[in-house]
Write a protein that holds these residues in place. Sequence first.
Motif, PDB file in Angstrom:
ATOM      1  N   LEU A   2       0.847  -1.201   0.000  1.00 32.84           N
ATOM      2  CA  LEU A   2       0.000   0.000   0.000  1.00 32.84           C
ATOM      3  C   LEU A   2       0.888   1.259   0.000  1.00 32.84           C
ATOM      4  N   ILE A   3       0.547   2.244  -0.847  1.00 33.21           N
ATOM      5  CA  ILE A   3       1.432   3.410  -0.944  1.00 33.21           C
ATOM      6  C   ILE A   3       1.025   4.483   0.073  1.00 33.21           C
ATOM      7  N   LYS A   4       1.871   4.620   1.095  1.00 30.25           N
ATOM      8  CA  LYS A   4       1.539   5.575   2.170  1.00 30.25           C
ATOM      9  C   LYS A   4       2.451   6.798   2.127  1.00 30.25           C
ATOM     10  N   ASN A   5       3.600   6.678   1.488  1.00 31.02           N
ATOM     11  CA  ASN A   5       4.579   7.778   1.521  1.00 31.02           C
ATOM     12  C   ASN A   5       5.495   7.693   0.299  1.00 31.02           C
ATOM     13  N   LEU A   6       6.462   8.618   0.256  1.00 29.77           N
ATOM     14  CA  LEU A   6       7.346   8.683  -0.914  1.00 29.77           C
ATOM     15  C   LEU A   6       8.183   7.412  -1.073  1.00 29.77           C
ATOM     16  N   GLU A   7       8.566   6.803   0.054  1.00 27.54           N
ATOM     17  CA  GLU A   7       9.367   5.573  -0.048  1.00 27.54           C
ATOM     18  C   GLU A   7       8.589   4.481  -0.784  1.00 27.54           C
ATOM     19  N   ASP A   8       7.328   4.257  -0.356  1.00 24.25           N
ATOM     20  CA  ASP A   8       6.507   3.226  -1.011  1.00 24.25           C
ATOM     21  C   ASP A   8       6.335   3.545  -2.492  1.00 24.25           C
ATOM     22  N   GLN A   9       6.094   4.832  -2.750  1.00 24.28           N
ATOM     23  CA  GLN A   9       5.847   5.258  -4.132  1.00 24.28           C
ATOM     24  C   GLN A   9       7.077   5.005  -5.010  1.00 24.28           C
ATOM     25  N   ALA A  10       8.261   5.384  -4.486  1.00 20.10           N
ATOM     26  CA  ALA A  10       9.489   5.220  -5.281  1.00 20.10           C
ATOM     27  C   ALA A  10       9.787   3.747  -5.514  1.00 20.10           C
ATOM     28  N   ILE A  11       9.605   2.902  -4.474  1.00 24.88           N
ATOM     29  CA  ILE A  11       9.884   1.464  -4.654  1.00 24.88           C
ATOM     30  C   ILE A  11       8.914   0.875  -5.679  1.00 24.88           C
ATOM     31  N   SER A  12       7.666   1.346  -5.644  1.00 22.41           N
ATOM     32  CA  SER A  12       6.686   0.816  -6.605  1.00 22.41           C
ATOM     33  C   SER A  12       7.045   1.219  -8.041  1.00 22.41           C
ATOM     34  N   LEU A  13       7.805   2.293  -8.188  1.00 21.42           N
ATOM     35  CA  LEU A  13       8.142   2.757  -9.544  1.00 21.42           C
ATOM     36  C   LEU A  13       9.477   2.201 -10.058  1.00 21.42           C
ATOM     37  N   VAL A  14      10.478   2.076  -9.161  1.00 22.45           N
ATOM     38  CA  VAL A  14      11.810   1.687  -9.650  1.00 22.45           C
ATOM     39  C   VAL A  14      12.387   0.445  -8.974  1.00 22.45           C
ATOM     40  N   GLY A  15      11.680  -0.104  -8.000  1.00 28.06           N
ATOM     41  CA  GLY A  15      12.199  -1.277  -7.293  1.00 28.06           C
ATOM     42  C   GLY A  15      13.117  -0.870  -6.150  1.00 28.06           C
ATOM     43  N   TYR A  16      13.470  -1.868  -5.339  1.00 32.36           N
ATOM     44  CA  TYR A  16      14.190  -1.610  -4.098  1.00 32.36           C
ATOM     45  C   TYR A  16      15.629  -1.111  -4.329  1.00 32.36           C
ATOM     46  N   ASP A  17      16.404  -1.772  -5.202  1.00 28.91           N
ATOM     47  CA  ASP A  17      17.839  -1.445  -5.336  1.00 28.91           C
ATOM     48  C   ASP A  17      18.063  -0.019  -5.846  1.00 28.91           C
ATOM     49  N   VAL A  18      17.341   0.361  -6.890  1.00 24.14           N
ATOM     50  CA  VAL A  18      17.524   1.711  -7.449  1.00 24.14           C
ATOM     51  C   VAL A  18      17.099   2.736  -6.398  1.00 24.14           C
ATOM     52  N   TYR A  19      15.993   2.438  -5.713  1.00 23.36           N
ATOM     53  CA  TYR A  19      15.530   3.353  -4.661  1.00 23.36           C
ATOM     54  C   TYR A  19      16.605   3.526  -3.588  1.00 23.36           C
ATOM     55  N   GLU A  20      17.090   2.389  -3.063  1.00 21.38           N
ATOM     56  CA  GLU A  20      18.030   2.416  -1.934  1.00 21.38           C
ATOM     57  C   GLU A  20      19.349   3.106  -2.329  1.00 21.38           C
ATOM     58  N   LYS A  21      19.847   2.810  -3.525  1.00 16.88           N
ATOM     59  CA  LYS A  21      21.174   3.345  -3.892  1.00 16.88           C
ATOM     60  C   LYS A  21      21.128   4.754  -4.501  1.00 16.88           C
ATOM     61  N   LEU A  22      20.029   5.075  -5.195  1.00 17.79           N
ATOM     62  CA  LEU A  22      20.066   6.324  -5.959  1.00 17.79           C
ATOM     63  C   LEU A  22      18.979   7.339  -5.611  1.00 17.79           C
ATOM     64  N   VAL A  23      17.904   6.900  -4.957  1.00 19.52           N
ATOM     65  CA  VAL A  23      16.803   7.841  -4.695  1.00 19.52           C
ATOM     66  C   VAL A  23      16.757   8.243  -3.219  1.00 19.52           C
ATOM     67  N   LYS A  24      16.858   7.243  -2.333  1.00 18.41           N
ATOM     68  CA  LYS A  24      16.529   7.444  -0.910  1.00 18.41           C
ATOM     69  C   LYS A  24      17.294   8.602  -0.241  1.00 18.41           C
ATOM     70  N   TYR A  25      18.608   8.489  -0.193  1.00 14.53           N
ATOM     71  CA  TYR A  25      19.370   9.472   0.603  1.00 14.53           C
ATOM     72  C   TYR A  25      19.482  10.816  -0.123  1.00 14.53           C
ATOM     73  N   TYR A  26      19.544  10.784  -1.467  1.00 13.24           N
ATOM     74  CA  TYR A  26      19.584  12.040  -2.219  1.00 13.24           C
ATOM     75  C   TYR A  26      18.310  12.843  -1.920  1.00 13.24           C
ATOM     76  N   THR A  27      17.162  12.149  -1.951  1.00 14.12           N
ATOM     77  CA  THR A  27      15.877  12.814  -1.700  1.00 14.12           C
ATOM     78  C   THR A  27      15.812  13.303  -0.256  1.00 14.12           C
ATOM     79  N   GLN A  28      16.297  12.475   0.670  1.00 18.00           N
ATOM     80  CA  GLN A  28      16.258  12.888   2.083  1.00 18.00           C
ATOM     81  C   GLN A  28      17.112  14.119   2.324  1.00 18.00           C
ATOM     82  N   LYS A  29      18.275  14.175   1.656  1.00 18.68           N
ATOM     83  CA  LYS A  29      19.133  15.350   1.812  1.00 18.68           C
ATOM     84  C   LYS A  29      18.442  16.574   1.196  1.00 18.68           C
ATOM     85  N   GLN A  30      17.815  16.334   0.031  1.00 15.68           N
ATOM     86  CA  GLN A  30      17.173  17.457  -0.662  1.00 15.68           C
ATOM     87  C   GLN A  30      16.052  18.089   0.168  1.00 15.68           C
TER      88      GLN A  30
END
Length: 389
Positions: A148-176
Amino acid sequence: MSKEKGRETLSVSKAAASAILCNHYDYLIVGSGLYGLTFAREMTDHGKTCLVIDKRPDPGGNVFCEMVDGITVHRYGAHIFHTNNKTVWDYVCRFAKFLPYTHKVIAKNGNGIYSLPFNMYTFYQMWGVDSPEEAKKKISEQSSCAGLIKNLEDQAISLVGYDVYEKLVKYYTQKQWGKSCKDLPASIIKRIPLRFEYDDRYFTDRYQGIPDGGYNALVENMLSGIPIITRISYQQLIKKYPNIAKRIVYTGPIDEFFHYELGKLEYRSLRFETFLLNQPDFQGYSVVNYCDAETPFTRIIEHKHFTDVKAKKTVITYEYPEAWKPGKDAYYPINDNHNSSLYQQYLELAAKRPEVIFGGRLGAYKYYNMDEAVAAAIEAASKERKENS
Ligand code: FAD
């Protein structure tokens, strides 16, 4: 306009400013960014008198550049002009020669180097897969676990999968955004472009380039024949010269114009740290994103790669996202429900001041790319001529 050694300035002297302020104008344009400049140019070319002011020391808004050791430095972050709008492209090409430049970005996380935006090079670097079918399969296996999509993390994983999210989206977005992806709304990321081909162009727009001589050349030509005073805020000027112009174009923050009477709109800010290095090359690329949690900045810009400058030295800028408070430069509007509703209330106040046009990324509380700022100003000037000339 004068030129100082090692740094271009388009500011006028105090004496020239006093002479400029003796006149009365059709338009006072607050802010010399691309929106204000385009509006001023359009109205001047249609016979109106305009005065442009800016509280910063130099005109150009976010596109202002400094010359450091023969290298053009984008003072307020990397700016690449890109558009599919031929009218806008032809318009800006009237004022500057654009050098061809195709923007590409690489991302680092730990020892990994990845291509952005996500394309077959990225998927090969991530998983060693080299066919679109294999890449699609990997993403689909990982994205189907999102739930179930409750937040940006769920949304990003649903779009690009776990590895791309964890390595390239998660911390960059959090810093931003200065917040955990679990605490950010899913709506921030509506879609993430995935290219199942070996195409690593950051922008795919038809027209793309960097002005020869930097953006200051574009700014100077757009301002030709138009008076400008810098280092002065609207609030200072209007106190002393309340009747300086019939109409006002305001490209500063709309809430500031109304003295924050309904509350403050929120923004993200940035801090730039720039260094001149005694070496010909630092990172071999114009922009490298840092996507790990430990590195405090989001990217390093190496300015000479925008125009392929052959110099013995190089200039780099570290970009740190920061919280915004009044007095700091506001860069990114935070268009969540609270701020969008507050902005609507400010628009109601604005309707009671029909002599003021609010525009640009701060006046409209909207992230504009440069081409969108130019297009919006051309449209506003055309509407203005129909309704108020
Ligand atoms: P601005 O450029 O912000 O100009 C507003 C001006 O108003 C400023 O100079 C400010 O000092 C002045 N001002 C504000 N309040 C007052 C006041 N009260 N009195 C007097 N003056 C005032 N777009 C792209 O197309 N490509 C890119 O690669 C790109 N990169 C970007 C990178 C970063 C880090 C950022 C933040 C933006 C980027 N943009 C890019 C977007 C681009 O900067 C905007 O499209 C452009 O700046 C919009 O112009 P503007 O006139 O609306 O605002």
